[in-house]
Design a protein around this motif. Sequence first.
Motif, PDB file in Angstrom:
ATOM      1  N   ASN A   4       1.344 -16.020 -19.865  1.00 18.75           N
ATOM      2  CA  ASN A   4       0.266 -15.386 -19.114  1.00 18.75           C
ATOM      3  C   ASN A   4       0.649 -13.953 -18.749  1.00 18.75           C
ATOM      4  OD1 ASN A   4      -1.259 -17.756 -19.152  1.00 18.75           O
ATOM      5  ND2 ASN A   4      -0.212 -18.548 -17.336  1.00 18.75           N
ATOM      6  N   GLU A   5      -0.324 -13.211 -18.297  1.00 15.90           N
ATOM      7  CA  GLU A   5      -0.107 -11.801 -18.014  1.00 15.90           C
ATOM      8  C   GLU A   5      -0.304 -11.500 -16.530  1.00 15.90           C
ATOM      9  OE1 GLU A   5      -2.085  -7.429 -19.130  1.00 15.90           O
ATOM     10  OE2 GLU A   5      -2.774  -9.256 -20.136  1.00 15.90           O
ATOM     11  N   ALA A   6       0.627 -10.745 -15.958  1.00 14.57           N
ATOM     12  CA  ALA A   6       0.498 -10.291 -14.577  1.00 14.57           C
ATOM     13  C   ALA A   6       0.312  -8.781 -14.574  1.00 14.57           C
ATOM     14  CB  ALA A   6       1.730 -10.672 -13.773  1.00 14.57           C
ATOM     15  N   THR A   7      -0.752  -8.318 -13.965  1.00 11.43           N
ATOM     16  CA  THR A   7      -0.980  -6.874 -13.835  1.00 11.43           C
ATOM     17  C   THR A   7      -0.904  -6.525 -12.355  1.00 11.43           C
ATOM     18  OG1 THR A   7      -3.378  -7.172 -13.697  1.00 11.43           O
ATOM     19  CG2 THR A   7      -2.438  -6.804 -15.878  1.00 11.43           C
ATOM     20  N   VAL A   8      -0.305  -5.392 -12.063  1.00  9.30           N
ATOM     21  CA  VAL A   8      -0.045  -5.035 -10.664  1.00  9.30           C
ATOM     22  C   VAL A   8      -0.589  -3.654 -10.328  1.00  9.30           C
ATOM     23  CG1 VAL A   8       1.699  -4.951  -8.854  1.00  9.30           C
ATOM     24  CG2 VAL A   8       2.127  -6.328 -10.901  1.00  9.30           C
ATOM     25  N   SER A   9      -1.215  -3.554  -9.162  1.00  8.88           N
ATOM     26  CA  SER A   9      -1.563  -2.270  -8.569  1.00  8.88           C
ATOM     27  C   SER A   9      -0.616  -2.059  -7.399  1.00  8.88           C
ATOM     28  CB  SER A   9      -3.008  -2.267  -8.074  1.00  8.88           C
ATOM     29  OG  SER A   9      -3.913  -2.291  -9.147  1.00  8.88           O
ATOM     30  N   TYR A  10       0.169  -0.976  -7.463  1.00  9.19           N
ATOM     31  CA  TYR A  10       1.131  -0.673  -6.399  1.00  9.19           C
ATOM     32  C   TYR A  10       0.592   0.457  -5.528  1.00  9.19           C
ATOM     33  CZ  TYR A  10       4.575  -3.272  -9.181  1.00  9.19           C
ATOM     34  OH  TYR A  10       5.253  -4.244  -9.882  1.00  9.19           O
ATOM     35  N   ALA A  11       0.697   0.278  -4.218  1.00 10.97           N
ATOM     36  CA  ALA A  11       0.296   1.321  -3.268  1.00 10.97           C
ATOM     37  C   ALA A  11       0.810   0.902  -1.900  1.00 10.97           C
ATOM     38  CB  ALA A  11      -1.227   1.492  -3.249  1.00 10.97           C
ATOM     39  N   ALA A  12       0.511   1.694  -0.879  1.00  7.51           N
ATOM     40  CA  ALA A  12       0.860   1.299   0.479  1.00  7.51           C
ATOM     41  C   ALA A  12       0.107   0.024   0.842  1.00  7.51           C
ATOM     42  CB  ALA A  12       0.498   2.414   1.454  1.00  7.51           C
ATOM     43  N   SER A  13       0.743  -0.852   1.588  1.00  2.87           N
ATOM     44  CA  SER A  13       0.112  -2.113   1.990  1.00  2.87           C
ATOM     45  C   SER A  13      -1.212  -1.871   2.694  1.00  2.87           C
ATOM     46  CB  SER A  13       1.050  -2.898   2.909  1.00  2.87           C
ATOM     47  OG  SER A  13       2.293  -3.125   2.293  1.00  2.87           O
ATOM     48  N   SER A  14      -1.260  -0.825   3.511  1.00  2.00           N
ATOM     49  CA  SER A  14      -2.484  -0.497   4.243  1.00  2.00           C
ATOM     50  C   SER A  14      -3.640  -0.199   3.293  1.00  2.00           C
ATOM     51  CB  SER A  14      -2.233   0.708   5.150  1.00  2.00           C
ATOM     52  OG  SER A  14      -1.637   1.777   4.430  1.00  2.00           O
ATOM     53  N   ALA A  15      -3.366   0.620   2.286  1.00  2.87           N
ATOM     54  CA  ALA A  15      -4.410   0.995   1.323  1.00  2.87           C
ATOM     55  C   ALA A  15      -4.882  -0.227   0.540  1.00  2.87           C
ATOM     56  CB  ALA A  15      -3.893   2.070   0.374  1.00  2.87           C
ATOM     57  N   LEU A  16      -3.948  -1.072   0.140  1.00  2.39           N
ATOM     58  CA  LEU A  16      -4.304  -2.266  -0.636  1.00  2.39           C
ATOM     59  C   LEU A  16      -5.131  -3.239   0.200  1.00  2.39           C
ATOM     60  CD1 LEU A  16      -0.883  -2.825  -2.409  1.00  2.39           C
ATOM     61  CD2 LEU A  16      -2.969  -1.913  -3.453  1.00  2.39           C
ATOM     62  N   ALA A  17      -4.740  -3.434   1.443  1.00  5.61           N
ATOM     63  CA  ALA A  17      -5.484  -4.353   2.315  1.00  5.61           C
ATOM     64  C   ALA A  17      -6.924  -3.872   2.495  1.00  5.61           C
ATOM     65  CB  ALA A  17      -4.784  -4.473   3.662  1.00  5.61           C
ATOM     66  N   LYS A  18      -7.099  -2.573   2.653  1.00  2.00           N
ATOM     67  CA  LYS A  18      -8.447  -2.015   2.808  1.00  2.00           C
ATOM     68  C   LYS A  18      -9.264  -2.181   1.524  1.00  2.00           C
ATOM     69  CE  LYS A  18      -8.354  -0.280   7.027  1.00  2.00           C
ATOM     70  NZ  LYS A  18      -9.343  -0.658   8.069  1.00  2.00           N
ATOM     71  N   GLN A  19      -8.597  -2.046   0.376  1.00  5.65           N
ATOM     72  CA  GLN A  19      -9.293  -2.250  -0.898  1.00  5.65           C
ATOM     73  C   GLN A  19      -9.727  -3.698  -1.053  1.00  5.65           C
ATOM     74  OE1 GLN A  19      -6.995  -0.731  -4.233  1.00  5.65           O
ATOM     75  NE2 GLN A  19      -6.428   1.091  -3.071  1.00  5.65           N
ATOM     76  N   ILE A  20      -8.853  -4.621  -0.660  1.00  6.03           N
ATOM     77  CA  ILE A  20      -9.201  -6.047  -0.721  1.00  6.03           C
ATOM     78  C   ILE A  20     -10.373  -6.333   0.206  1.00  6.03           C
ATOM     79  CG2 ILE A  20      -8.382  -8.374  -0.151  1.00  6.03           C
ATOM     80  CD1 ILE A  20      -5.551  -7.331  -1.063  1.00  6.03           C
ATOM     81  N   GLU A  21     -10.336  -5.767   1.392  1.00  7.14           N
ATOM     82  CA  GLU A  21     -11.428  -5.943   2.347  1.00  7.14           C
ATOM     83  C   GLU A  21     -12.744  -5.424   1.772  1.00  7.14           C
ATOM     84  OE1 GLU A  21     -12.446  -4.860   7.014  1.00  7.14           O
ATOM     85  OE2 GLU A  21     -11.033  -3.618   5.884  1.00  7.14           O
ATOM     86  N   ALA A  22     -12.660  -4.365   0.981  1.00  4.49           N
ATOM     87  CA  ALA A  22     -13.866  -3.765   0.393  1.00  4.49           C
ATOM     88  C   ALA A  22     -14.345  -4.507  -0.850  1.00  4.49           C
ATOM     89  CB  ALA A  22     -13.595  -2.302   0.053  1.00  4.49           C
ATOM     90  N   GLY A  23     -13.610  -5.554  -1.259  1.00  4.41           N
ATOM     91  CA  GLY A  23     -14.051  -6.373  -2.376  1.00  4.41           C
ATOM     92  C   GLY A  23     -13.354  -6.132  -3.699  1.00  4.41           C
ATOM     93  N   ALA A  24     -12.262  -5.375  -3.690  1.00  3.90           N
ATOM     94  CA  ALA A  24     -11.534  -5.146  -4.943  1.00  3.90           C
ATOM     95  C   ALA A  24     -11.041  -6.474  -5.500  1.00  3.90           C
ATOM     96  CB  ALA A  24     -10.358  -4.204  -4.701  1.00  3.90           C
ATOM     97  N   PRO A  25     -11.222  -6.711  -6.809  1.00  5.38           N
ATOM     98  CA  PRO A  25     -10.828  -7.992  -7.396  1.00  5.38           C
ATOM     99  C   PRO A  25      -9.318  -8.096  -7.579  1.00  5.38           C
ATOM    100  CG  PRO A  25     -11.693  -6.541  -9.093  1.00  5.38           C
ATOM    101  CD  PRO A  25     -11.864  -5.817  -7.783  1.00  5.38           C
ATOM    102  N   ALA A  26      -8.718  -9.086  -6.948  1.00  6.47           N
ATOM    103  CA  ALA A  26      -7.281  -9.344  -7.088  1.00  6.47           C
ATOM    104  C   ALA A  26      -7.040 -10.814  -6.781  1.00  6.47           C
ATOM    105  CB  ALA A  26      -6.480  -8.453  -6.155  1.00  6.47           C
ATOM    106  N   ASP A  27      -5.891 -11.302  -7.213  1.00  3.32           N
ATOM    107  CA  ASP A  27      -5.548 -12.706  -7.014  1.00  3.32           C
ATOM    108  C   ASP A  27      -4.483 -12.923  -5.950  1.00  3.32           C
ATOM    109  OD1 ASP A  27      -7.193 -13.833  -9.212  1.00  3.32           O
ATOM    110  OD2 ASP A  27      -5.865 -12.623 -10.467  1.00  3.32           O
ATOM    111  N   LEU A  28      -3.625 -11.918  -5.785  1.00  6.47           N
ATOM    112  CA  LEU A  28      -2.485 -12.103  -4.891  1.00  6.47           C
ATOM    113  C   LEU A  28      -2.169 -10.794  -4.184  1.00  6.47           C
ATOM    114  CD1 LEU A  28       0.017 -14.650  -5.284  1.00  6.47           C
ATOM    115  CD2 LEU A  28       1.190 -12.480  -5.203  1.00  6.47           C
TER     116      LEU A  28
END
Length: 249
Positions: free
Chosen positions: A46-70
């Motif tokens: 299987n394939e794992a793809t990663v977006s790296y950034a500050a935890s704060s920025a990532l959490a806000k993106q997840i809150e805004a609906g960005a598609p991610a699994d983990l």
Amino acid sequence: MSGIWLTTAGLLDHAQAQDKVTIFAAASMKNALDAANAEWAKQSGNEATVSYAASSALAKQIEAGAPADLFISADLAWMDYLAKKNLIRSDTRTNLLGNRLVLVAPADKASPVEIKPGFDLAKRLGDEKLAMGAVDSVPAGKYGKAALEKLGVWSSVEAKVAGAESVRAALLLVSRGEAPYGVVYQTDAAADPSVKIVGMFPENTHEPIIYPFAILAESKSPAAADYLKFIRSEKAAPFFENQGFTILK
């Protein structure tokens, strides 16, 4: 016949897409996680793809609906932020890794700094900048500010801080020689031969640096649980330990 072939192909494409796991991870995870993901891909297919950034920025993106699994955060606060909004699967949350906060300098100009109450960081900086993650949002910046406050030197260096969008961006300022000192994680220093650790912050000067992992509530990947199981396994541990992380579980 061709219609059946197209339908089958579509199902195969869908299945293959579901075997991908998308991870939003704290910037300081990059070297260790890239190595672990390569091994997981080899073992699972299987394939794992990663977006790296500050935890704060990532959490806000997840809150805004960005598609991610983990989500992998560099502190508990941003995982708690998502948990309160029911955006993670709480039963999958685990505090897996620990880290240390260090002071770094360009490798060719590094000399030891004794980090103790009232140490002469402002004098060492002179008119130059102290590279840190943004102290109001980036976990490494928040830990760094807390440590400098506890040591009684924050007020003398606050105006000299160059707040970066992530801890890796702060590291880059030192690596390029644009800042004589930076406050980063031990694992970041290990990832860049252009910098050298000149001092370790006492662990009692800030809250424990803990990296929580969790599968997101909206994850559609059937491979996400297997991925998290691998990351928590003894097979994955060396990838993190080699970069200076501490395994908490």
